[in-house]
Design a protein around this motif. Structure first.
Motif, PDB file in Angstrom:
ATOM      1  N   SER A  27       0.918  -1.178   0.136  1.00  0.00           N
ATOM      2  CA  SER A  27       0.171   0.131  -0.237  1.00  0.00           C
ATOM      3  C   SER A  27       0.756   1.262   0.092  1.00  0.00           C
ATOM      4  O   SER A  27       0.267   2.193  -0.435  1.00  0.00           O
ATOM      5  CB  SER A  27      -1.024   0.113   1.219  1.00  0.00           C
ATOM      6  OG  SER A  27       0.031   0.255   2.430  1.00  0.00           O
ATOM      7  N   TRP A  28       2.046   1.127   0.203  1.00  0.00           N
ATOM      8  CA  TRP A  28       3.196   2.267   0.428  1.00  0.00           C
ATOM      9  C   TRP A  28       3.054   2.779  -0.938  1.00  0.00           C
ATOM     10  O   TRP A  28       3.202   2.380  -1.972  1.00  0.00           O
ATOM     11  CB  TRP A  28       4.352   1.864   0.707  1.00  0.00           C
ATOM     12  CG  TRP A  28       4.539   1.376   2.119  1.00  0.00           C
ATOM     13  CD1 TRP A  28       3.609   1.170   3.222  1.00  0.00           C
ATOM     14  CD2 TRP A  28       5.574   0.526   2.550  1.00  0.00           C
ATOM     15  NE1 TRP A  28       3.949   0.391   4.197  1.00  0.00           N
ATOM     16  CE2 TRP A  28       5.259   0.153   3.966  1.00  0.00           C
ATOM     17  CE3 TRP A  28       6.811   0.259   2.115  1.00  0.00           C
ATOM     18  CZ2 TRP A  28       5.924  -0.535   4.806  1.00  0.00           C
ATOM     19  CZ3 TRP A  28       7.685  -0.177   3.038  1.00  0.00           C
ATOM     20  CH2 TRP A  28       7.304  -0.652   4.405  1.00  0.00           C
ATOM     21  N   GLY A  29       2.791   4.354  -0.793  1.00  0.00           N
ATOM     22  CA  GLY A  29       3.022   5.062  -2.231  1.00  0.00           C
ATOM     23  C   GLY A  29       1.479   5.290  -2.861  1.00  0.00           C
ATOM     24  O   GLY A  29       1.344   6.424  -3.528  1.00  0.00           O
ATOM     25  N   LEU A  30       0.603   4.520  -2.345  1.00  0.00           N
ATOM     26  CA  LEU A  30      -1.063   4.797  -2.757  1.00  0.00           C
ATOM     27  C   LEU A  30      -1.389   5.913  -2.103  1.00  0.00           C
ATOM     28  O   LEU A  30      -1.048   6.048  -0.794  1.00  0.00           O
ATOM     29  CB  LEU A  30      -1.741   3.583  -2.732  1.00  0.00           C
ATOM     30  CG  LEU A  30      -1.459   2.225  -3.380  1.00  0.00           C
ATOM     31  CD1 LEU A  30      -2.271   1.125  -3.003  1.00  0.00           C
ATOM     32  CD2 LEU A  30      -1.423   2.637  -4.867  1.00  0.00           C
ATOM     33  N   PHE A  35      -6.394   3.270  -2.334  1.00  0.00           N
ATOM     34  CA  PHE A  35      -6.176   2.135  -1.493  1.00  0.00           C
ATOM     35  C   PHE A  35      -7.865   1.763  -1.275  1.00  0.00           C
ATOM     36  O   PHE A  35      -7.820   0.436  -1.164  1.00  0.00           O
ATOM     37  CB  PHE A  35      -5.536   2.425  -0.334  1.00  0.00           C
ATOM     38  CG  PHE A  35      -5.361   1.115   0.743  1.00  0.00           C
ATOM     39  CD1 PHE A  35      -4.509   0.059   0.741  1.00  0.00           C
ATOM     40  CD2 PHE A  35      -6.471   1.168   1.951  1.00  0.00           C
ATOM     41  CE1 PHE A  35      -4.606  -0.801   1.660  1.00  0.00           C
ATOM     42  CE2 PHE A  35      -6.458   0.109   2.706  1.00  0.00           C
ATOM     43  CZ  PHE A  35      -5.626  -0.954   2.621  1.00  0.00           C
ATOM     44  N   ARG A  36      -8.450   2.597  -0.827  1.00  0.00           N
ATOM     45  CA  ARG A  36     -10.003   2.131  -0.616  1.00  0.00           C
ATOM     46  C   ARG A  36     -10.871   1.853  -1.431  1.00  0.00           C
ATOM     47  O   ARG A  36     -11.706   1.306  -1.454  1.00  0.00           O
ATOM     48  CB  ARG A  36     -10.572   3.365   0.343  1.00  0.00           C
ATOM     49  CG  ARG A  36     -10.882   4.519  -0.292  1.00  0.00           C
ATOM     50  CD  ARG A  36     -11.213   5.534   0.530  1.00  0.00           C
ATOM     51  NE  ARG A  36     -11.934   6.748  -0.060  1.00  0.00           N
ATOM     52  CZ  ARG A  36     -12.251   7.933   0.314  1.00  0.00           C
ATOM     53  NH1 ARG A  36     -11.905   8.038   1.780  1.00  0.00           N
ATOM     54  NH2 ARG A  36     -12.698   8.756  -0.304  1.00  0.00           N
ATOM     55  N   THR A  37     -10.338   1.878  -2.869  1.00  0.00           N
ATOM     56  CA  THR A  37     -11.293   1.655  -3.904  1.00  0.00           C
ATOM     57  C   THR A  37     -11.306   0.097  -4.153  1.00  0.00           C
ATOM     58  O   THR A  37     -12.190  -0.416  -4.613  1.00  0.00           O
ATOM     59  CB  THR A  37     -10.580   1.963  -5.222  1.00  0.00           C
ATOM     60  OG1 THR A  37      -9.090   1.967  -5.476  1.00  0.00           O
ATOM     61  CG2 THR A  37     -10.674   3.588  -5.217  1.00  0.00           C
ATOM     62  N   PRO A 423     -13.757  -9.089   7.913  1.00  0.00           N
ATOM     63  CA  PRO A 423     -14.103  -7.847   7.854  1.00  0.00           C
ATOM     64  C   PRO A 423     -13.363  -7.205   6.756  1.00  0.00           C
ATOM     65  O   PRO A 423     -12.032  -7.673   6.164  1.00  0.00           O
ATOM     66  CB  PRO A 423     -13.395  -7.276   9.328  1.00  0.00           C
ATOM     67  CG  PRO A 423     -13.429  -8.430  10.151  1.00  0.00           C
ATOM     68  CD  PRO A 423     -13.013  -9.583   9.201  1.00  0.00           C
ATOM     69  N   ARG A 424     -13.751  -6.099   6.154  1.00  0.00           N
ATOM     70  CA  ARG A 424     -13.200  -5.473   4.858  1.00  0.00           C
ATOM     71  C   ARG A 424     -12.959  -4.011   5.397  1.00  0.00           C
ATOM     72  O   ARG A 424     -13.513  -3.357   6.157  1.00  0.00           O
ATOM     73  CB  ARG A 424     -14.218  -5.566   3.818  1.00  0.00           C
ATOM     74  CG  ARG A 424     -14.774  -6.860   3.203  1.00  0.00           C
ATOM     75  CD  ARG A 424     -13.557  -7.407   2.501  1.00  0.00           C
ATOM     76  NE  ARG A 424     -14.193  -8.567   1.913  1.00  0.00           N
ATOM     77  CZ  ARG A 424     -13.103  -9.369   0.904  1.00  0.00           C
ATOM     78  NH1 ARG A 424     -12.213  -8.912   0.339  1.00  0.00           N
ATOM     79  NH2 ARG A 424     -13.668 -10.665   0.540  1.00  0.00           N
ATOM     80  N   VAL A 425     -11.777  -3.567   4.982  1.00  0.00           N
ATOM     81  CA  VAL A 425     -11.391  -2.177   5.216  1.00  0.00           C
ATOM     82  C   VAL A 425     -11.989  -1.240   4.101  1.00  0.00           C
ATOM     83  O   VAL A 425     -12.043  -1.404   2.894  1.00  0.00           O
ATOM     84  CB  VAL A 425      -9.950  -1.996   5.001  1.00  0.00           C
ATOM     85  CG1 VAL A 425      -9.615  -0.625   5.215  1.00  0.00           C
ATOM     86  CG2 VAL A 425      -9.169  -2.970   5.831  1.00  0.00           C
ATOM     87  N   VAL A 426     -12.910  -0.225   4.601  1.00  0.00           N
ATOM     88  CA  VAL A 426     -13.906   0.599   3.615  1.00  0.00           C
ATOM     89  C   VAL A 426     -13.294   2.140   3.677  1.00  0.00           C
ATOM     90  O   VAL A 426     -13.577   2.992   3.058  1.00  0.00           O
ATOM     91  CB  VAL A 426     -15.164   0.595   4.353  1.00  0.00           C
ATOM     92  CG1 VAL A 426     -15.664  -0.783   3.769  1.00  0.00           C
ATOM     93  CG2 VAL A 426     -15.238   1.143   5.618  1.00  0.00           C
TER      94      VAL A 426
END
Length: 433
Positions: A27-30, A35-37, A423-426
């Motif tokens: 995720s680094w740089g995003l 990220f959340r898409t 669980p999902r990260v939103v």
């Protein structure tokens, strides 16, 4: 507009990096927006990690907003709990009167996001901070700022520091009433009257009401604790009524109490002072400063708040959890997890083991407890005959005291449902500590 919505939205354009604990290297740089898409499963993040449950957060905001509205008072939630402008924006959108903060630096963070009304629940005697408030008020006349004073000496110092500010700069000040063995605040109503007279005589200050913090006087629901809170709130109401009768106010007045642990008592004593409850000649706004409610917990506030009591029709829910991985099983009844004091709160109770995460997980055996935290380890004690907890398994932990949870994380994943098998990260919450 109570907050700069564009500034809050722009947080989604900030980039994720290795300084953000728990976020995976890919995720680094995003940006947060990028990220959340994706439908990011929580188990793709590193442990330990702190999460916020989106549904619980929304429920808590709605419950408190409706509760204070029905009582005819206002809410200025204590922003120091989260120091998360995204959460502040949701609280303000739900009708909050303003945001409470504890330090001038926190106030400056809030102003950088356009928060229009700040209640500083503290005395302000820092000369740099006072001059900044004066300059900010001159720059933006719509900015509303109120702070506290609890002694004649405090008033004199504030007034002296403001003498170099523009003549038009006046700061609205509440007399802070304290109580025996409490924190700050004038210790008697008579002392508070002396502070009010000093504010009225100051060249750069305006008496704007009374305030204080009842939570410093008790830490439980015992008869003696509740009595101490009741006695204090009665004195706070008395102080306001006496200042009102003496004609000390030159404009609208604010009466404010904390309201996190004893909100129903604050309403019982203070709500009758508000305009909606038949005010006494001066426009009086009663403001609760509850902060912990927005996240709530599984510990101290779960045991204290009447909005979480059994039988409550719309209870507050804990919106925060810790997730920690089993690192070692050195003894049959001991597991070491990878979360410690650097990651989780411990000042109002140790984390509470709740369940093993993942599709094959489930509730932990009754009797499982966290007995201690080191800097980076948790000691999970397991009862005899407990189900297997192999190295590598992840445990969900209930937590106590959100104010000392959020300050350990710069970026906090928001998940759809902490009770879900996966669980999902939103979203991701930015904090400013």
């Amino acid at each position: 507009m109570s907050i700069d919505e564009a500034a809050v939205a722009a947080l989604a354009d900030r980039r994720i990096g290795p300084e953000h604990k728990g976020m995976p290297p890919e995720s680094w740089g995003l940006t947060v927006r990028e990220f959340r898409t994706g439908a990011v499963p929580l188990d793709s993040l590193e442990t330990p990690v702190l999460t916020v449950d989106r549904a619980a957060l929304r429920t808590n905001i709605a419950v408190m907003a409706d509760w204070v509205r029905a009582a005819g008072v206002r809410l200025a939630p204590h922003g120091k709990t989260t120091m998360a402008p995204q959460v502040w924006a949701d609280q303000l959108a739900a009708g909050s009167w303003g945001i409470t903060l504890a330090t001038i630096w926190q106030t400056q963070v809030a102003r950088s996001f356009g928060v229009a009304r700040v209640l500083l629940a503290n005395a302000l005697v820092d000369p740099v901070g006072l001059r900044w408030v004066a300059a900010e008020s001159a720059r933006d006349p719509s900015f509303e700022f109120v702070c506290w004073a609890d002694s004649v000496e405090t008033v004199a110092l504030m007034d002296a520091h403001l003498r170099t500010a523009p003549e038009s700069a006046r700061i609205r000040v509440l007399v802070e009433l304290g109580g025996p063995h409490g924190r700050t605040g004038a210790r008697t109503v008579e002392q508070a009257h002396a502070v009010a007279r000093a504010i009225g005589a100051a060249s750069r200050l305006t008496l704007a009401g009374v305030g204080g913090y009842e939570g410093a006087l008790a830490h439980d629901r015992t008869a003696s604790g509740v009595r101490a809170v009741r006695d204090y709130l009665g004195e706070l109401a008395r102080l306001h009524r006496e200042l009102l009768a003496a004609g000390r106010y030159r404009g609208p007045a604010v009466v404010t109490a904390g309201g996190s642990a004893y909100p129903e008592l604050a309403l019982e004593y203070l709500a009758p002072l508000s305009d909606e409850q038949g005010g006494q000649g001066v426009a009086t706004t009663v403001v609760l400063r509850s902060g912990a409610y927005v996240i709530h917990d599984d510990g101290f506030y779960a045991s204290m708040s009447p909005l979480a009591a059994p039988g409550c029709a719309r209870p507050l829910r804990s919106a925060m959890h810790g997730w920690a991985r089993t690192l070692s099983r050195p003894e049959p009844k001991l597991a070491l997890l990878d979360a410690g004091k650097r990651d989780l709160p411990f000042d109002e109770g140790l984390p509470i083991p709740q369940r093993v995460a993942g599709p094959a997980g489930g509730a932990l055996d009754a009797g499982a407890t966290v007995s201690a935290l080191n800097d980076q380890h948790a000691f999970l004690r397991l009862p005899v005959g407990a189900a297997e907890l192999p190295v590598g398994s992840v445990v969900r932990l209930g937590l106590s005291h959100p104010c000392t949870a959020f300050d350990k994380w710069r970026l906090i994943p928001v998940i759809d449902d902490a009770d879900a098998r996966t669980p999902r990260v939103v979203d991701l919450l930015h904090t400013f500590f």
